[in-house]
Design an enzyme around this catalytic site. Structure first.
Site, mmCIF file in Angstrom:
data_model
loop_
_atom_site.group_PDB
_atom_site.id
_atom_site.type_symbol
_atom_site.label_atom_id
_atom_site.label_comp_id
_atom_site.label_asym_id
_atom_site.label_seq_id
_atom_site.Cartn_x
_atom_site.Cartn_y
_atom_site.Cartn_z
ATOM 1 N N TYR A 73 5.041 -1.896 43.694
ATOM 2 C CA TYR A 73 4.568 -1.722 42.299
ATOM 3 C C TYR A 73 4.845 -0.303 41.825
ATOM 4 C CZ TYR A 73 1.649 -2.005 38.159
ATOM 5 O OH TYR A 73 1.208 -2.000 36.866
ATOM 6 N N PHE A 125 21.909 -1.663 14.866
ATOM 7 C CA PHE A 125 21.967 -3.011 15.416
ATOM 8 C C PHE A 125 20.721 -3.754 14.916
ATOM 9 C CE2 PHE A 125 20.821 -5.857 19.008
ATOM 10 C CZ PHE A 125 21.887 -6.711 18.901
ATOM 11 N N ASP A 126 20.750 -5.094 14.923
ATOM 12 C CA ASP A 126 19.653 -5.843 14.278
ATOM 13 C C ASP A 126 18.262 -5.557 14.849
ATOM 14 O OD1 ASP A 126 20.269 -7.278 16.563
ATOM 15 O OD2 ASP A 126 20.468 -9.213 15.571
ATOM 16 N N ASP A 216 22.102 5.205 20.680
ATOM 17 C CA ASP A 216 21.904 3.801 21.036
ATOM 18 C C ASP A 216 23.099 3.449 21.920
ATOM 19 O OD1 ASP A 216 21.667 1.091 21.268
ATOM 20 O OD2 ASP A 216 21.381 0.684 19.139
ATOM 21 N N ALA A 218 24.189 1.147 24.238
ATOM 22 C CA ALA A 218 24.521 -0.129 24.899
ATOM 23 C C ALA A 218 25.954 -0.157 25.442
ATOM 24 C CB ALA A 218 24.307 -1.288 23.926
ATOM 25 N N LYS A 259 24.647 -4.842 28.555
ATOM 26 C CA LYS A 259 26.026 -4.769 28.057
ATOM 27 C C LYS A 259 26.885 -4.049 29.113
ATOM 28 C CE LYS A 259 23.678 -6.064 24.373
ATOM 29 N NZ LYS A 259 23.123 -5.152 23.417
ATOM 30 N N HIS A 453 17.839 -14.640 11.862
ATOM 31 C CA HIS A 453 18.993 -15.427 12.301
ATOM 32 C C HIS A 453 18.776 -16.116 13.643
ATOM 33 C CE1 HIS A 453 19.387 -11.370 13.786
ATOM 34 N NE2 HIS A 453 20.220 -11.770 14.728
#
Ligand SMILES: *Cc1c(COP(=O)(O)O)cnc(C)c1O
Length: 463
Positions: A73, A125-126, A216, A218, A259, A453
């Site tokens: 843990y 990004f969304d 960001d 990714a 990604k 979406h």
């Protein structure tokens, strides 16, 4: 003439059978899915290009690592292995695992963004946009104008419009800009890379106005590959050296590891300064939302696979093959006169659906029309990156018009072969050739207020 396909720098040790339904069955399935491809069952899809997120094939080493994962843990050895890999690659002082990219956003963004604040990005990004809005702030996209013309070819089409960014800062007041976010590669603009020069200039402006600068991250490895390939002065640098320089310009990063880190689940937050007071806030939010900070919502085995994937994702032979797949697809589209966000981006082809369906207005979602037709044509699942994805204005609730109406073929890493790429190209060409027969698009019959979406229900518009 199609460019030569670069052979896979791996061989296949395990296979996953897929099958193609008949055309009639596919028509029935998409209708039952209310014309939302997220509602299709995976088993009813032949080639799944819905996303490159978490759909990657792990290596034998990563699967071996899964067996070594330490499930403690607190203080798992897999956690320390991951932290070491992250510090080594990004040269950052603090590395925090989280369960995926949006978790990184949820943990980090509220520490900078509140009601009345703005966040500026080359393009959000969304989910990133959603987390800006959930924190009460407003998201502003500031990509260079060239990005808005799909057939205009230029290098580093994902760049921030730095001049416009400074104008927005002055207009809104520097004290109201909570965060600048550089998305690398620029996913929403078509997986287009950001240049080192642009990262540097953006950082200078952030410093000048004392605005925190977040990457960001990714698709950071693909972005580094583009810099090595196309930006002067980087041809002889290693991918790792390029990554270290890219990240040196920012204060922190949020990353979906699903990604470029080639795992099926995971994310990271990085902070450059090991002494930053931000780290305590990240740990506190992480404990509330994700779990104790040495596992961050992941199993020990996931941490282990992630630590290995960080290195596999920056391997140059792999990146050359990965980029080669995109170049191969692009050359087949070029030969057929299909318009896409060009030059081709790092993780997929963003087909200009507006060019294929000029008769369909943005509020009938041409990108979604093409996605549905590709499924009917060849069992290929893609998604709309256009007005359907963009949604409604959060203040006026009116349908927004996107800069692009794309259908995205996102390519999972190390999953599909050259023959699959030929099926993709053939299907797009076949739909283009019968596109004039399709007179109308779709209407939304139900939608949730945010990130619609994923869940919205659609129906064809009849005469
Ligand atoms: C995928 C992605 C995210 C969100 O990450 P998840 O792992 O899907 O939550 C954020 N930003 C960009 C640019 C992405 O591509």
């Amino acid at each position: 003439m199609a460019v030569k396909y670069i052979p896979e720098p791996f061989r296949i040790k395990m296979v996953e059978p897929i099958k193609m339904l008949t055309r009639e069955e596919r028509k029935q399935k998409i209708k039952e899915a209310n014309y939302n491809l997220f509602n299709l069952k995976g088993e009813d899809v032949y080639i799944d290009l819905l996303t490159d997120s978490g759909t990657n094939a792990m290596s034998d080493r990563q699967w071996g690592g899964v067996m070594h994962g330490d499930e403690a843990y607190a203080g798992s050895s897999s956690y320390f292995k991951l932290v070491e890999a992250g510090k080594d690659i990004f040269n950052y002082g603090y590395i925090q695992p989280v369960h995926q990219g949006r978790a990184a956003e949820k943990v980090l963004f509220p520490t900078f963004l509140t009601k009345g604040k703005f966040a500026i990005s080359n393009m959000f990004f969304d989910t990133t946009r959603a987390h800006v809005e959930l924190a009460g702030a407003r998201a502003i996209d500031c990509v260079i104008e060239e990005a808005k013309n799909p057939s205009h070819r230029c290098k580093f089409k994902g760049n921030m419009d730095v001049k416009k960014m400074e104008e927005i800062i002055l207009e809104k007041g520097a004290e109201n800009i909570g965060l600048v976010v550089m998305t690398i590669t620029n996913n929403s603009a078509g997986g287009q890379p950001v240049s080192m020069a642009n990262l540097r200039e953006t950082a200078i402006i952030c410093k000048k106005y004392n605005i925190p600068f977040n990457i960001d991250a990714a698709r950071y490895a693909e972005n580094a590959y583009f810099i090595k390939r196309d930006e002067e002065g980087y041809q002889d640098k290693s991918i790792k050296q390029i990554i270290r320089e890219m990240f040196s310009y920012a204060d922190m990063f949020t990353m979906s590891a699903k990604k470029d880190t080639i795992v099926n689940m995971g994310g990271l937050i990085g902070v450059k300064d090991a002494e930053s007071p931000l780290i305590l806030k990240i740990k506190a939010n992480c404990i509330s939302y994700e779990g104790f900070f040495t596992y961050g919502g992941l199993s020990g085995r996931d941490l282990e696979a992630l630590a290995i994937g960080l290195y596999e994702g920056i391997d140059e032979d792999y990146l050359r093959y990965r980029n080669g797949q995109m170049e191969y697809l692009a050359s087949r589209l070029d030969d057929a006169g299909i318009i896409y966000q060009a030059p081709i981006g790092g993780h997929g082809a963003f087909i200009d659906a507006k060019a294929i369906f000029p008769q369909i207005p943005y509020y009938e979602f041409p990108g979604q029309v093409l996605a549905i037709e590709l499924y009917i044509e060849a069992g290929i699942r893609t998604c709309d990156i256009g007005s359907y994805m963009l949604g409604n204005d959060p203040d006026t609730k009116e349908q927004l018009q996107a800069d692009f109406e794309f259908t995205r073929l996102a390519i999972p890493r190390r999953v599909y072969t050259q023959a699959h790429f030929d099926i993709m190209a053939d299907a797009i060409i076949a739909v283009r050739d019968r596109a004039h027969e399709i007179k109308h698009g779709y209407k939304i019959t139900w939608e949730p207020p945010i990130l619609r979406h994923f869940q919205a229900l659609l129906a064809p518009i009849e005469e």
